[in-house]
Design a protein around this motif. Structure first.
Motif, PDB file in Angstrom:
ATOM      1  N   MET A   1      40.242  41.581  17.664  1.00 53.81           N
ATOM      2  CA  MET A   1      39.036  42.396  17.744  1.00 53.81           C
ATOM      3  C   MET A   1      38.472  42.338  19.167  1.00 53.81           C
ATOM      4  N   GLU A   2      38.049  43.491  19.683  1.00 49.00           N
ATOM      5  CA  GLU A   2      37.577  43.572  21.066  1.00 49.00           C
ATOM      6  C   GLU A   2      36.189  44.211  21.116  1.00 49.00           C
ATOM      7  N   LEU A   3      35.259  43.559  21.823  1.00 47.90           N
ATOM      8  CA  LEU A   3      33.926  44.130  22.064  1.00 47.90           C
ATOM      9  C   LEU A   3      33.937  44.742  23.450  1.00 47.90           C
TER      10      LEU A   3
ATOM     11  N   ARG B   1      25.725  41.471  14.710  1.00 44.02           N
ATOM     12  CA  ARG B   1      25.109  40.396  15.518  1.00 44.02           C
ATOM     13  C   ARG B   1      25.757  40.322  16.894  1.00 44.02           C
ATOM     14  N   GLN B   2      27.075  40.372  16.951  1.00 46.16           N
ATOM     15  CA  GLN B   2      27.752  40.339  18.250  1.00 46.16           C
ATOM     16  C   GLN B   2      27.303  41.500  19.136  1.00 46.16           C
ATOM     17  N   LEU B   3      27.203  42.691  18.545  1.00 46.24           N
ATOM     18  CA  LEU B   3      26.831  43.865  19.316  1.00 46.24           C
ATOM     19  C   LEU B   3      25.370  43.810  19.758  1.00 46.24           C
ATOM     20  N   MET B   4      24.492  43.343  18.888  1.00 46.38           N
ATOM     21  CA  MET B   4      23.076  43.259  19.244  1.00 46.38           C
ATOM     22  C   MET B   4      22.867  42.229  20.354  1.00 46.38           C
TER      23      MET B   4
ATOM     24  N   PHE C   1      36.184  47.007  18.381  1.00 45.69           N
ATOM     25  CA  PHE C   1      37.411  47.739  18.073  1.00 45.69           C
ATOM     26  C   PHE C   1      38.481  46.808  17.528  1.00 45.69           C
ATOM     27  N   TYR C   2      39.284  47.349  16.634  1.00 43.74           N
ATOM     28  CA  TYR C   2      40.541  46.717  16.251  1.00 43.74           C
ATOM     29  C   TYR C   2      41.628  47.694  16.672  1.00 43.74           C
ATOM     30  N   GLY C   3      42.262  47.383  17.785  1.00 38.05           N
ATOM     31  CA  GLY C   3      43.168  48.356  18.382  1.00 38.05           C
ATOM     32  C   GLY C   3      42.366  49.542  18.874  1.00 38.05           C
ATOM     33  N   GLU C   4      42.688  50.740  18.396  1.00 40.07           N
ATOM     34  CA  GLU C   4      41.950  51.941  18.766  1.00 40.07           C
ATOM     35  C   GLU C   4      40.900  52.323  17.720  1.00 40.07           C
ATOM     36  N   HIS C   5      40.761  51.510  16.686  1.00 44.89           N
ATOM     37  CA  HIS C   5      39.846  51.825  15.588  1.00 44.89           C
ATOM     38  C   HIS C   5      38.470  51.232  15.857  1.00 44.89           C
ATOM     39  N   LEU C   6      37.438  52.079  15.859  1.00 46.09           N
ATOM     40  CA  LEU C   6      36.061  51.638  16.026  1.00 46.09           C
ATOM     41  C   LEU C   6      35.544  51.119  14.696  1.00 46.09           C
ATOM     42  N   LEU C   7      35.119  49.844  14.675  1.00 44.00           N
ATOM     43  CA  LEU C   7      34.648  49.211  13.446  1.00 44.00           C
ATOM     44  C   LEU C   7      33.129  49.201  13.342  1.00 44.00           C
TER      45      LEU C   7
END
Length: 387
Positions: free
Chosen positions: A1-3, A90-93, A46-52
């Protein structure tokens, strides 16, 4: 997973998640959404090219006690259902707060789907919105006024220039927390139809002192926003509204002040009133915010202990004397210990220091609270916009 930041070429994925999560079209249309999505800071997991999951932050500004503060407006916070409760938001905030601090955005606003959820990230309520529903037969008699009302539309550049000037005066002097609207934001209001019909009140000398953005929806007179610099203008605009009593069966009004304002303004406020605890605020970077904040009695020395689990750079003990702010390790003076949520509410003007102590949101001695009561200006917070 990538932020990471969401690329311009990936805005389509933002729309897909928006539509899946919110199930409502963007009220200003796709052109409006595209503009703000393109100009927002977009963070995604993202997981690969998929926006989660995603968080957008709009670059905005607000007026706090007559000073302009850069504000990060949080919007379209969403994740696909199967990824909820996994800590993605939480990670995004947390990363959004880091980015806002780097960009000099000292405060952040959002409209919550859940107040307790966003309290976990340091946000707290700072507005009480009131919506009125007044049957046409119950429209009050506000008496006579010496001035008159002039009509404009969004297609009339003169009308827009007049209301912009009035709005800025109101936002800078009458309330705390109001949006400082630029050209892009006025265009957004136009896209939503809020400026299609404009009524401007002019006093007996021909000086504009208030306006109303309104519209007629079948038999409903809708007031989107009313700004008055004095009570004469407010009465004049309500008289204008009442003149439509034979054309409509009810008036629905929002962004017209607080419940207290309604009680003071109307001779007989016996109609349906709905209160909404709406927007939330948090201070993003405490030290520069305190340096810019306009305390009363700038000769008073204050000591503030801030608690902030989400943004650890805000935690610590501060000495404050007017615009002079510094971190210290200890003091013999009286300390106000407060969470970032309570501090944000207090400095916006939503709640007084003594009330925060009463409800257990802050701790201090009676002498210390008395000192804080003297330095926090008595200006109430409000916010007439949305995103």
């Amino acid at each position: 997973m990538e932020l990471r930041e969401i690329k311009d070429s990936e805005i389509g994925k933002v729309k897909e998640l928006r539509d899946y999560a919110f199930r409502l079209p963007a009220s200003g249309g796709e052109a409006d959404f595209n503009y703000w999505a393109e100009n927002a800071r977009r963070l995604g997991l993202f997981y690969g090219e998929h926006l989660l999951a995603q968080v957008l932050t709009y670059p905005l500004s607000v007026s706090i006690l007559g000073e302009r503060f850069s504000m990060g407006g949080i919007a379209y916070v969403a994740s696909y259902p199967e990824y909820r409760n996994g800590g993605l938001i939480r990670q995004l905030m947390e990363e959004s707060l880091v980015k806002m601090r780097e960009a000099g955005q000292l405060v952040s606003y959002l409209s919550p789907f859940s107040i307790p959820f966003y309290r976990k990230f340091g946000y707290e309520i700072f507005t009480e919105k009131v919506e009125l529903t007044i049957p046409a037969h119950a429209l009050p008699d506000m008496g006579t006024v010496p001035g008159r009302v002039m009509r404009f539309t969004s297609e009339d550049g003169t009308g827009i220039s007049v209301v912009r000037e009035l709005y800025n005066r109101f936002a800078l002097t009458k309330k705390s927390g109001m949006m400082m609207r630029d050209d892009a934001w006025w265009l957004r209001l136009a896209r939503r139809g809020y400026t299609k019909e404009i009524a401007v009140y002019c006093d007996m000398n021909g000086i504009a002192t208030g306006y109303m953005l309104f519209g007629l929806d079948h038999e409903v007179f809708k007031i989107h926003e009313m700004i008055a610099l004095d009570y004469e203008a407010e009465k004049g605009l309500w008289r204008f509204t009442g003149s439509h009593g034979m054309m409509v069966d009810r008036v629905v009004a929002k962004n017209i002040g607080s419940l207290r304002d309604i009680a003071l303004a109307f001779p007989s406020p016996d109609f349906e009133k709905r209160e909404i605890l709406d927007f939330m605020v948090r201070i993003v970077d405490v030290e520069p915010f305190l340096e810019k904040y306009r305390f009363d009695r700038s000769d008073t020395t204050l000591y503030l202990q801030v608690e902030d689990e989400t943004a650890p750079w805000n935690e610590g003990l501060f000495e404050i004397r007017g615009s002079f702010v510094k971190r210290i390790d200890k003091t013999e003076g009286g300390i106000l210990t407060i969470s970032i949520q309570g501090l944000s509410q207090m400095l916006m003007g939503f709640v007084r220091p003594r009330d925060l102590v009463y409800y257990g949101k802050a701790t201090a001695s009676d002498i210390t609270i008395a000192a804080w009561e003297k330095v926090i200006p008595h200006v109430r917070s409000d916010f007439y916009d949305g995103f």
